[in-house]
Design an enzyme around this catalytic site. Sequence first.
Site, PDB file in Angstrom:
ATOM      1  N   ARG A 183       0.822  -1.211   0.000  1.00 39.47           N
ATOM      2  CA  ARG A 183       0.000   0.000   0.000  1.00 39.47           C
ATOM      3  C   ARG A 183       0.856   1.261   0.000  1.00 39.47           C
ATOM      4  O   ARG A 183       0.324   2.351  -0.160  1.00 39.47           O
ATOM      5  CB  ARG A 183      -0.852   0.031   1.272  1.00 39.47           C
ATOM      6  CG  ARG A 183      -2.287  -0.485   1.092  1.00 39.47           C
ATOM      7  CD  ARG A 183      -2.937  -0.465   2.470  1.00 39.47           C
ATOM      8  NE  ARG A 183      -4.357  -0.323   2.474  1.00 39.47           N
ATOM      9  CZ  ARG A 183      -5.221  -1.337   2.624  1.00 39.47           C
ATOM     10  NH1 ARG A 183      -4.784  -2.571   2.693  1.00 39.47           N
ATOM     11  NH2 ARG A 183      -6.506  -1.100   2.678  1.00 39.47           N
ATOM     12  N   ARG A 205     -10.094   6.922   4.594  1.00 40.15           N
ATOM     13  CA  ARG A 205      -9.443   5.723   4.043  1.00 40.15           C
ATOM     14  C   ARG A 205      -9.351   5.812   2.519  1.00 40.15           C
ATOM     15  O   ARG A 205      -8.347   5.414   1.926  1.00 40.15           O
ATOM     16  CB  ARG A 205     -10.223   4.460   4.447  1.00 40.15           C
ATOM     17  CG  ARG A 205      -9.962   4.063   5.897  1.00 40.15           C
ATOM     18  CD  ARG A 205     -10.980   3.057   6.394  1.00 40.15           C
ATOM     19  NE  ARG A 205     -10.974   1.827   5.640  1.00 40.15           N
ATOM     20  CZ  ARG A 205     -12.020   1.010   5.542  1.00 40.15           C
ATOM     21  NH1 ARG A 205     -13.138   1.284   6.143  1.00 40.15           N
ATOM     22  NH2 ARG A 205     -11.924  -0.097   4.847  1.00 40.15           N
ATOM     23  N   ARG A 208     -20.306  -2.099  12.064  1.00 38.60           N
ATOM     24  CA  ARG A 208     -18.897  -1.768  12.319  1.00 38.60           C
ATOM     25  C   ARG A 208     -18.850  -0.336  12.843  1.00 38.60           C
ATOM     26  O   ARG A 208     -18.933   0.622  12.063  1.00 38.60           O
ATOM     27  CB  ARG A 208     -18.091  -1.831  11.020  1.00 38.60           C
ATOM     28  CG  ARG A 208     -18.066  -3.200  10.379  1.00 38.60           C
ATOM     29  CD  ARG A 208     -17.105  -3.159   9.204  1.00 38.60           C
ATOM     30  NE  ARG A 208     -17.112  -4.392   8.450  1.00 38.60           N
ATOM     31  CZ  ARG A 208     -16.141  -4.749   7.627  1.00 38.60           C
ATOM     32  NH1 ARG A 208     -15.098  -3.971   7.452  1.00 38.60           N
ATOM     33  NH2 ARG A 208     -16.213  -5.879   6.977  1.00 38.60           N
ATOM     34  N   ARG A 241     -22.531  -1.169   4.220  1.00 40.80           N
ATOM     35  CA  ARG A 241     -21.899  -2.321   4.867  1.00 40.80           C
ATOM     36  C   ARG A 241     -21.682  -2.053   6.365  1.00 40.80           C
ATOM     37  O   ARG A 241     -21.904  -2.927   7.195  1.00 40.80           O
ATOM     38  CB  ARG A 241     -20.559  -2.623   4.173  1.00 40.80           C
ATOM     39  CG  ARG A 241     -19.912  -3.900   4.638  1.00 40.80           C
ATOM     40  CD  ARG A 241     -18.764  -4.287   3.741  1.00 40.80           C
ATOM     41  NE  ARG A 241     -17.534  -3.592   4.085  1.00 40.80           N
ATOM     42  CZ  ARG A 241     -16.381  -3.719   3.437  1.00 40.80           C
ATOM     43  NH1 ARG A 241     -16.304  -4.490   2.378  1.00 40.80           N
ATOM     44  NH2 ARG A 241     -15.316  -3.081   3.813  1.00 40.80           N
TER      45      ARG A 241
HETATM   46  P1  AMP Z   1      -8.477  -3.657   4.133  1.00 39.14           P
HETATM   47  O1  AMP Z   1      -9.361  -4.756   4.610  1.00 39.14           O
HETATM   48  O2  AMP Z   1      -7.476  -4.116   3.102  1.00 39.14           O
HETATM   49  O3  AMP Z   1      -9.235  -2.453   3.660  1.00 39.14           O
HETATM   50  O4  AMP Z   1      -7.620  -3.180   5.403  1.00 39.14           O
HETATM   51  C1  AMP Z   1      -8.245  -2.695   6.562  1.00 39.14           C
HETATM   52  C2  AMP Z   1      -7.285  -1.790   7.329  1.00 39.14           C
HETATM   53  O5  AMP Z   1      -6.145  -2.551   7.740  1.00 39.14           O
HETATM   54  C3  AMP Z   1      -6.730  -0.625   6.561  1.00 39.14           C
HETATM   55  O6  AMP Z   1      -7.602   0.490   6.562  1.00 39.14           O
HETATM   56  C4  AMP Z   1      -5.436  -0.347   7.311  1.00 39.14           C
HETATM   57  O7  AMP Z   1      -5.685   0.336   8.526  1.00 39.14           O
HETATM   58  C5  AMP Z   1      -4.966  -1.751   7.656  1.00 39.14           C
HETATM   59  N1  AMP Z   1      -4.109  -2.308   6.584  1.00 39.14           N
HETATM   60  C6  AMP Z   1      -4.385  -3.371   5.772  1.00 39.14           C
HETATM   61  N2  AMP Z   1      -3.371  -3.604   4.930  1.00 39.14           N
HETATM   62  C7  AMP Z   1      -2.413  -2.666   5.208  1.00 39.14           C
HETATM   63  C8  AMP Z   1      -1.148  -2.364   4.657  1.00 39.14           C
HETATM   64  N3  AMP Z   1      -0.644  -3.058   3.624  1.00 39.14           N
HETATM   65  N4  AMP Z   1      -0.459  -1.342   5.208  1.00 39.14           N
HETATM   66  C9  AMP Z   1      -0.950  -0.619   6.226  1.00 39.14           C
HETATM   67  N5  AMP Z   1      -2.158  -0.828   6.779  1.00 39.14           N
HETATM   68  C10 AMP Z   1      -2.889  -1.841   6.270  1.00 39.14           C
END
Ligand code: AMP
Length: 188
Positions: free
Chosen positions: A89, A145, A134, A128
């Site tokens: 990311r 985000r 949530r 959602r």
């Molecule tokens: P996601 O389900 O991929 O949207 O991830 C949910 C949350 O987990 C994100 O909003 C971040 O806070 C954290 N997160 C997931 N993957 C990463 C990553 N590669 N680097 C940093 N934070 C992450």
Amino acid sequence: MTRLLIMGPPGSGKGTQASLVAAKFDIPAISTGDIFRANVSEGTPLGVEAHKYMSAGEYVPDSVTNDMVRDRLSQPDAKSGFLLDGYPRTVSQVDFLDKILSEQHASIDRVIELVVDVEEVVSRLLRRAAEEGRPDDTEEVIRHRIELYFEQTEPLTAVYDARDLHVRVDGTGSVEDVAARIAEAIDA
Ligand code: AMP
């Protein structure tokens, strides 16, 4: 051997598509978000640390995330291929992944970017959040985000574009339609 990345803004449906693609290629779908969430619900030290950032819509620091990914990719089921969902990311995560893969004499085969309409994504996420209860998913956090995605993560597509690995896939429509487009993009 299939090593794939899937990228897309929060709410683009990348988790659903990641599972379908991974099943098709018989590789594990590795979602850093899922690993963090599992740790949060188990109350592990990693989960406690990660939750501070996740609840504010921030990225978990690379120092935490990178080591977690290295561990996961060193497990036997990831040796012959994987689909990474939600990682890398940041630019520094790209560098770290390059390092892990070069140590394994491996490389990425394809980077799929799901392209969706931002306003549609916001309403999908709000729905959602209400359905799944949530409490962290307020509109403010959701918008943050998404902003963070476009600021820090979307630019990574240019890196993979320069390596001829990046394909853009229209993420609108039914799960089946999007899955068919992804399959086509991977084969292309
Ligand atoms: P996601 O389900 O991929 O949207 O991830 C949910 C949350 O987990 C994100 O909003 C971040 O806070 C954290 N997160 C997931 N993957 C990463 C990553 N590669 N680097 C940093 N934070 C992450």
